[in-house]
Design a protein around this motif. Structure first.
Motif, PDB file in Angstrom:
ATOM      1  N   GLN A 223      17.705 -30.780   8.169  1.00 33.69           N
ATOM      2  CA  GLN A 223      17.578 -31.709   7.053  1.00 33.69           C
ATOM      3  C   GLN A 223      16.458 -31.363   6.076  1.00 33.69           C
ATOM      4  N   THR A 224      15.695 -30.279   6.384  1.00 38.22           N
ATOM      5  CA  THR A 224      14.567 -29.956   5.502  1.00 38.22           C
ATOM      6  C   THR A 224      14.656 -28.555   4.913  1.00 38.22           C
ATOM      7  N   VAL A 225      15.844 -27.989   4.852  1.00 39.26           N
ATOM      8  CA  VAL A 225      16.010 -26.689   4.195  1.00 39.26           C
ATOM      9  C   VAL A 225      15.590 -26.835   2.730  1.00 39.26           C
ATOM     10  N   PRO A 226      14.670 -26.000   2.249  1.00 39.52           N
ATOM     11  CA  PRO A 226      14.193 -26.132   0.866  1.00 39.52           C
ATOM     12  C   PRO A 226      15.299 -25.879  -0.150  1.00 39.52           C
ATOM     13  N   ALA A 227      15.197 -26.541  -1.283  1.00 44.48           N
ATOM     14  CA  ALA A 227      16.138 -26.312  -2.374  1.00 44.48           C
ATOM     15  C   ALA A 227      15.983 -24.880  -2.876  1.00 44.48           C
ATOM     16  N   PRO A 228      17.076 -24.239  -3.262  1.00 37.03           N
ATOM     17  CA  PRO A 228      16.989 -22.838  -3.699  1.00 37.03           C
ATOM     18  C   PRO A 228      16.447 -22.702  -5.110  1.00 37.03           C
ATOM     19  N   LYS A 229      16.004 -21.504  -5.416  1.00 35.76           N
ATOM     20  CA  LYS A 229      15.593 -21.175  -6.778  1.00 35.76           C
ATOM     21  C   LYS A 229      16.592 -20.169  -7.328  1.00 35.76           C
ATOM     22  N   GLY A 230      16.952 -20.318  -8.583  1.00 37.47           N
ATOM     23  CA  GLY A 230      17.896 -19.405  -9.191  1.00 37.47           C
ATOM     24  C   GLY A 230      19.326 -19.906  -9.098  1.00 37.47           C
ATOM     25  N   SER A 231      20.261 -19.052  -9.483  1.00 32.55           N
ATOM     26  CA  SER A 231      21.672 -19.445  -9.515  1.00 32.55           C
ATOM     27  C   SER A 231      22.586 -18.331  -9.007  1.00 32.55           C
ATOM     28  N   ASP A 232      22.043 -17.448  -8.177  1.00 28.76           N
ATOM     29  CA  ASP A 232      22.851 -16.358  -7.649  1.00 28.76           C
ATOM     30  C   ASP A 232      23.582 -16.794  -6.381  1.00 28.76           C
ATOM     31  N   LEU A 233      24.244 -15.864  -5.726  1.00 28.60           N
ATOM     32  CA  LEU A 233      25.021 -16.196  -4.533  1.00 28.60           C
ATOM     33  C   LEU A 233      24.129 -16.735  -3.417  1.00 28.60           C
ATOM     34  N   ASP A 234      22.953 -16.133  -3.221  1.00 26.03           N
ATOM     35  CA  ASP A 234      22.054 -16.619  -2.175  1.00 26.03           C
ATOM     36  C   ASP A 234      21.663 -18.075  -2.435  1.00 26.03           C
ATOM     37  N   ALA A 235      21.484 -18.423  -3.691  1.00 27.90           N
ATOM     38  CA  ALA A 235      21.148 -19.812  -4.038  1.00 27.90           C
ATOM     39  C   ALA A 235      22.310 -20.730  -3.717  1.00 27.90           C
TER      40      ALA A 235
END
Length: 255
Positions: A223-235
């Protein structure tokens, strides 16, 4: 955090009060045909995976109680029998290998758990699938935790049971990038700490198979996975994992 020790009571209640635990489709299917279907009636590999022919027909025809009548005469799996006839005969209307003469074991408990999920918990013989039905309150709670969920994210949580106690969870969920969708599998321990995230099916999103981001989730609280940065596939993958982790927490925290 010890969420899952409390889950057993809720799961047992689900066995007594199945109407509150089934997804909307399963409730409607049972009302129509008199028995609880497997997730494989609509999904290719169990709850959370891609829709099969019957699932697609059900979705395209309206996804409500009246939909069964609309697609009753169709043969969604191409085995020569109408959907309604197969359902009434307890054959799977979404699987060509399940016929009226040989319906197979699609309604057995062992068949309700995708083989990929079973492989993540070797030695486990008992499973208690728990359907995650999101209420408006759940969706609001998820939003406050930085996750975007909707009723469309209804899913199935697979709970392995060892020595009469939950041993973790598994969840299959989609990841979409540039209009293409693949499916991931996340497993956790009994405290909802992520033990693995991997690709389940990504034929339409092959780049997901070579991403290096999956290992970064290991050991994190779901429940605490950080929000991603960027807009690529990994995000996109990180967003999908975050949403899935919050879904797990929201549905199990009160159990």
């Amino acid at each position: 955090m010890r969420l899952l020790p409390f889950l057993m009571g809720s799961l047992l209640l689900g066995a007594v009060l199945p109407a509150q635990a089934m997804p909307a489709f399963a409730r409607a299917y049972k009302q129509q045909y008199g028995y609880m279907p497997s997730c494989n009636a609509c999904h290719t590999e169990g709850g959370g995976t891609a829709l099969n022919g019957f699932g697609k027909a059900f979705k395209e025809a309206g996804k409500n109680d009246a939909t069964f009548a609309r697609i009753a005469a169709a043969d969604s799996d191409g085995d020569g029998a109408a959907n309604a006839a197969e359902a009434q005969g307890k054959a799977n209307p979404g699987d060509k290998a399940s016929t009226l003469k040989q319906p197979g074991n699609w309604l057995d408990m062992a068949s309700l758990i995708p083989k990929e999920v079973q492989a993540r918990f070797p030695g486990i013989l008992t499973w208690m699938p728990r359907d995650a039905i999101l209420t408006p309150a759940d969706i609001a709670t998820a939003k406050s935790m930085g996750a975007t969920l909707s009723a469309a994210d209804e899913n199935t949580i697979y709970v392995p049971v060892k020595d009469q106690h939950p041993a973790g969870t598994a969840l299959i969920f989609p990841v979409t990038f540039q209009g293409k969708t693949g499916f991931l599998l996340m497993t956790t321990d009994r405290a909802l700490k992520i033990t693995g995230v991997s690709v389940l099916h990504a034929d339409k999103l092959p780049a997901a198979k070579s991403s290096k981001v999956y290992a970064s989730f290991n050991g994190q609280q779901a429940q605490t996975v950080p929000a991603p940065k960027g807009s690529d596939l990994d995000a996109a993958i990180t967003t999908a994992v975050k949403n899935a982790g919050v879904l797990l927490y929201v549905r199990l925290k009160g159990a």
